[in-house]
Motif scaffolding. Sequence first.
Motif, mmCIF file in Angstrom:
data_model
loop_
_atom_site.group_PDB
_atom_site.id
_atom_site.type_symbol
_atom_site.label_atom_id
_atom_site.label_comp_id
_atom_site.label_asym_id
_atom_site.label_seq_id
_atom_site.Cartn_x
_atom_site.Cartn_y
_atom_site.Cartn_z
ATOM 1 N N GLN A 21 0.821 -1.216 0.000
ATOM 2 C CA GLN A 21 0.000 0.000 0.000
ATOM 3 C C GLN A 21 0.848 1.256 0.000
ATOM 4 O O GLN A 21 0.414 2.303 0.428
ATOM 5 C CB GLN A 21 -0.914 0.001 1.228
ATOM 6 N N GLY A 22 2.063 1.161 -0.443
ATOM 7 C CA GLY A 22 2.942 2.317 -0.501
ATOM 8 C C GLY A 22 4.157 2.125 0.381
ATOM 9 O O GLY A 22 4.233 1.193 1.167
ATOM 10 N N PRO A 23 5.125 3.032 0.238
ATOM 11 C CA PRO A 23 6.362 2.878 0.995
ATOM 12 C C PRO A 23 6.254 3.388 2.438
ATOM 13 O O PRO A 23 5.462 4.276 2.733
ATOM 14 C CB PRO A 23 7.350 3.733 0.205
ATOM 15 N N CYS A 24 7.061 2.815 3.301
ATOM 16 C CA CYS A 24 7.215 3.325 4.655
ATOM 17 C C CYS A 24 7.944 4.664 4.523
ATOM 18 O O CYS A 24 8.986 4.742 3.868
ATOM 19 C CB CYS A 24 8.051 2.333 5.479
ATOM 20 N N GLU A 25 7.424 5.725 5.108
ATOM 21 C CA GLU A 25 8.013 7.054 4.934
ATOM 22 C C GLU A 25 9.435 7.131 5.489
ATOM 23 O O GLU A 25 10.295 7.768 4.903
ATOM 24 C CB GLU A 25 7.130 8.107 5.581
ATOM 25 N N GLU A 26 9.685 6.479 6.633
ATOM 26 C CA GLU A 26 11.019 6.522 7.224
ATOM 27 C C GLU A 26 12.040 5.779 6.358
ATOM 28 O O GLU A 26 13.152 6.231 6.180
ATOM 29 C CB GLU A 26 11.007 5.918 8.623
#
Length: 78
Positions: free
Chosen positions: A67-72
Amino acid sequence: MTGRHRRQRAHARVPERRLPGIEVVDAVTKLAHQVSPEKLAAGRAEGSYQGFCGAYFPAASMAEPGQGPCEECAGGAR
């Protein structure tokens, strides 16, 4: 004495280069984390992976788009 100090400065610290990570999707949150190749190999044996963000997670199926990348992790890979 001055020559000794001058030689010491010539060996400036070079920042460590971080290799690009490999994207692995978390089976629980469905977020894509960046994992170093060394951690990927260790995670296969242990059953859980550690992303650049420090989170440990079980891997989803390799076909899972996520569902998308981990922001960190995405910020640390740059």
